[in-house]
Design an enzyme around this catalytic site. Sequence first.
Site, PDB file in Angstrom:
ATOM      1  N   LYS A 119    -112.901  86.883 104.342  1.00  0.00           N
ATOM      2  CA  LYS A 119    -111.766  87.093 105.244  1.00  0.00           C
ATOM      3  C   LYS A 119    -110.680  87.925 104.607  1.00  0.00           C
ATOM      4  O   LYS A 119    -109.909  88.588 105.289  1.00  0.00           O
ATOM      5  CB  LYS A 119    -111.198  85.746 105.706  1.00  0.00           C
ATOM      6  CG  LYS A 119    -112.136  85.031 106.626  1.00  0.00           C
ATOM      7  CD  LYS A 119    -111.463  83.907 107.345  1.00  0.00           C
ATOM      8  CE  LYS A 119    -112.409  83.335 108.394  1.00  0.00           C
ATOM      9  NZ  LYS A 119    -112.092  81.984 108.759  1.00  0.00           N
ATOM     10  N   LYS A 223    -122.917  84.740 111.209  1.00  0.00           N
ATOM     11  CA  LYS A 223    -122.734  83.483 111.939  1.00  0.00           C
ATOM     12  C   LYS A 223    -121.916  83.738 113.209  1.00  0.00           C
ATOM     13  O   LYS A 223    -121.130  84.692 113.253  1.00  0.00           O
ATOM     14  CB  LYS A 223    -122.061  82.425 111.054  1.00  0.00           C
ATOM     15  CG  LYS A 223    -120.615  82.685 110.773  1.00  0.00           C
ATOM     16  CD  LYS A 223    -119.900  81.446 110.260  1.00  0.00           C
ATOM     17  CE  LYS A 223    -118.444  81.829 110.046  1.00  0.00           C
ATOM     18  NZ  LYS A 223    -117.483  80.799 109.942  1.00  0.00           N
ATOM     19  N   LYS A 226    -115.426  83.112 115.741  1.00  0.00           N
ATOM     20  CA  LYS A 226    -114.345  83.629 116.577  1.00  0.00           C
ATOM     21  C   LYS A 226    -113.716  84.874 115.968  1.00  0.00           C
ATOM     22  O   LYS A 226    -113.020  85.607 116.627  1.00  0.00           O
ATOM     23  CB  LYS A 226    -113.289  82.552 116.851  1.00  0.00           C
ATOM     24  CG  LYS A 226    -113.275  81.443 115.846  1.00  0.00           C
ATOM     25  CD  LYS A 226    -112.620  80.176 116.340  1.00  0.00           C
ATOM     26  CE  LYS A 226    -112.548  79.167 115.185  1.00  0.00           C
ATOM     27  NZ  LYS A 226    -112.361  77.816 115.530  1.00  0.00           N
TER      28      LYS A 226
HETATM   29  P1  TYM Z   1    -113.301  76.053 111.696  1.00  0.00           P
HETATM   30  O1  TYM Z   1    -112.162  75.660 112.536  1.00  0.00           O
HETATM   31  O2  TYM Z   1    -113.460  77.482 111.338  1.00  0.00           O
HETATM   32  O3  TYM Z   1    -114.630  75.579 112.389  1.00  0.00           O
HETATM   33  C1  TYM Z   1    -114.762  74.251 112.866  1.00  0.00           C
HETATM   34  C2  TYM Z   1    -116.146  73.717 112.508  1.00  0.00           C
HETATM   35  O4  TYM Z   1    -117.140  74.507 113.144  1.00  0.00           O
HETATM   36  C3  TYM Z   1    -118.126  74.878 112.186  1.00  0.00           C
HETATM   37  N1  TYM Z   1    -118.703  76.169 112.561  1.00  0.00           N
HETATM   38  C4  TYM Z   1    -120.005  76.381 112.723  1.00  0.00           C
HETATM   39  N2  TYM Z   1    -121.070  75.568 112.604  1.00  0.00           N
HETATM   40  C5  TYM Z   1    -122.281  76.094 112.853  1.00  0.00           C
HETATM   41  N3  TYM Z   1    -122.472  77.400 113.206  1.00  0.00           N
HETATM   42  C6  TYM Z   1    -121.430  78.247 113.342  1.00  0.00           C
HETATM   43  N4  TYM Z   1    -121.614  79.506 113.699  1.00  0.00           N
HETATM   44  C7  TYM Z   1    -120.118  77.746 113.090  1.00  0.00           C
HETATM   45  N5  TYM Z   1    -118.894  78.309 113.118  1.00  0.00           N
HETATM   46  C8  TYM Z   1    -118.028  77.317 112.791  1.00  0.00           C
HETATM   47  C9  TYM Z   1    -117.358  74.959 110.880  1.00  0.00           C
HETATM   48  O5  TYM Z   1    -118.215  74.882 109.773  1.00  0.00           O
HETATM   49  C10 TYM Z   1    -116.449  73.764 110.996  1.00  0.00           C
HETATM   50  O6  TYM Z   1    -117.123  72.586 110.611  1.00  0.00           O
HETATM   51  N6  TYM Z   1    -111.849  74.505 107.212  1.00  0.00           N
HETATM   52  C11 TYM Z   1    -112.349  74.090 108.488  1.00  0.00           C
HETATM   53  C12 TYM Z   1    -111.413  73.167 109.210  1.00  0.00           C
HETATM   54  C13 TYM Z   1    -110.942  72.036 108.379  1.00  0.00           C
HETATM   55  C14 TYM Z   1    -111.708  70.896 108.023  1.00  0.00           C
HETATM   56  C15 TYM Z   1    -110.822  70.103 107.221  1.00  0.00           C
HETATM   57  C16 TYM Z   1    -112.997  70.478 108.278  1.00  0.00           C
HETATM   58  C17 TYM Z   1    -109.704  71.914 107.831  1.00  0.00           C
HETATM   59  N7  TYM Z   1    -109.628  70.755 107.141  1.00  0.00           N
HETATM   60  C18 TYM Z   1    -111.239  68.903 106.687  1.00  0.00           C
HETATM   61  C19 TYM Z   1    -113.399  69.268 107.748  1.00  0.00           C
HETATM   62  C20 TYM Z   1    -112.531  68.490 106.944  1.00  0.00           C
HETATM   63  C21 TYM Z   1    -112.531  75.314 109.354  1.00  0.00           C
HETATM   64  O7  TYM Z   1    -111.918  76.313 109.183  1.00  0.00           O
HETATM   65  O8  TYM Z   1    -113.356  75.153 110.377  1.00  0.00           O
END
Ligand code: TYM
Length: 356
Positions: A119, A223, A226
């Site tokens: 990113k 992947k 968004k």
């Molecule tokens: P975020 O908001 O980008 O995405 C939310 C969750 O969706 C999963 N994900 C996917 N899984 C499978 N295939 C895909 N193409 C795909 N795109 C997104 C992400 O892996 C995520 O689980 N850092 C995290 C948010 C967060 C978090 C936490 C998660 C902040 N604090 C504590 C768990 C525990 C994030 O940016 O996810």
Amino acid sequence: MSKDVILTGLRANNELHIGNYLGALLPIVDMARTKSSEYQINLFIPDLHSFTTPIDHSKLQEQIMQNLRVFAAAGLPLDNDNVYLYRQSYIPAHSELTIILNSFTGFGEMSRMTQFKVKGSKVVALPVDELKKILNKPRFEASVGLFDYPVLMAADILLYKAKYVPVGDDQSQHLEFTRDIAGRMNNKFGDLFTVPKSVKEQHAFFGKDQGLRIKDLQDPSKKMSKSNDSDKGIIFMTDSPEEAKKKIMSAETDSLAKVTFDPENQPGISNLLQIHALLSNQAVEESTKQFTGQTKYGEFKAEVAEVVAKFLGEFQDSLSKVDDNTLQSKLESSEKSMNEVAQNTLAKVQKAVGLR
Ligand code: TYM
């Protein structure tokens, strides 16, 4: 004895898509529906993580509300007292613990995080003369917030002693970092934190839902995300069933004329099989068996499209029935309880590092 905690967060910087749903929301909602007598379930919106990459700030509040509705429509039982639903920024201990953990985190270890590298390096896509102008200003697009993102994520997990964290594959590295920093602090200060289970143990616990990487339909080498340039390869939870069908029908495949689950050689087909299997609540082997021998991708895609459209139709029907007042009161009660839990952990840390 208190229950083991299952926790996850989904950012609200954009509409949720089926990658988010299948990779994180479905596993925690499944746990909330079937295992809440054994486990405490924490689902939260990491709102402070929303602007680690640029967003339209005027839309954030509405997007947070919309994503909360999506959680409810996906089946999160709001009337269950073992289920907590909250917003990160309403619990100040997240920020405070992050500041403390920052001083025990290496600059090098954060620089090596894949998400930061990817990113933070969008600059590579610029024309050469633009690139030349800024080459002496490396990572000019990346903020300190993006750099520090995994530390805040570790605080999110450690404050609540979470053992199980359902996330997509892109977050595995951050989970490993959470284990590292927890272990490091425990070695230095005694038993401060519960170390979450390893990625391997998480896989064993959640089974097929853990560590997924749903791919972009137009470019299955990437992947579904968004932050991708075009929406054509992304199925949003709010896409109409017809729109979603069109996206599936125009998904990139190959010319091998066979339906096998082989992510390396048939990434597009394998992605569609994975989506089909998860939405049909069956193993990918079963979906593969169902289509074995098919040589015309049109027919295969049409069946996947049907499953996706049916799922979205039902989901959106539930979405239209979500009651905002119920959501609001769930948030208030959860935020009150979780503030106490988080504050307890923070107080222990403050004492250990000499602040109290
Ligand atoms: P975020 O908001 O980008 O995405 C939310 C969750 O969706 C999963 N994900 C996917 N899984 C499978 N295939 C895909 N193409 C795909 N795109 C997104 C992400 O892996 C995520 O689980 N850092 C995290 C948010 C967060 C978090 C936490 C998660 C902040 N604090 C504590 C768990 C525990 C994030 O940016 O996810």
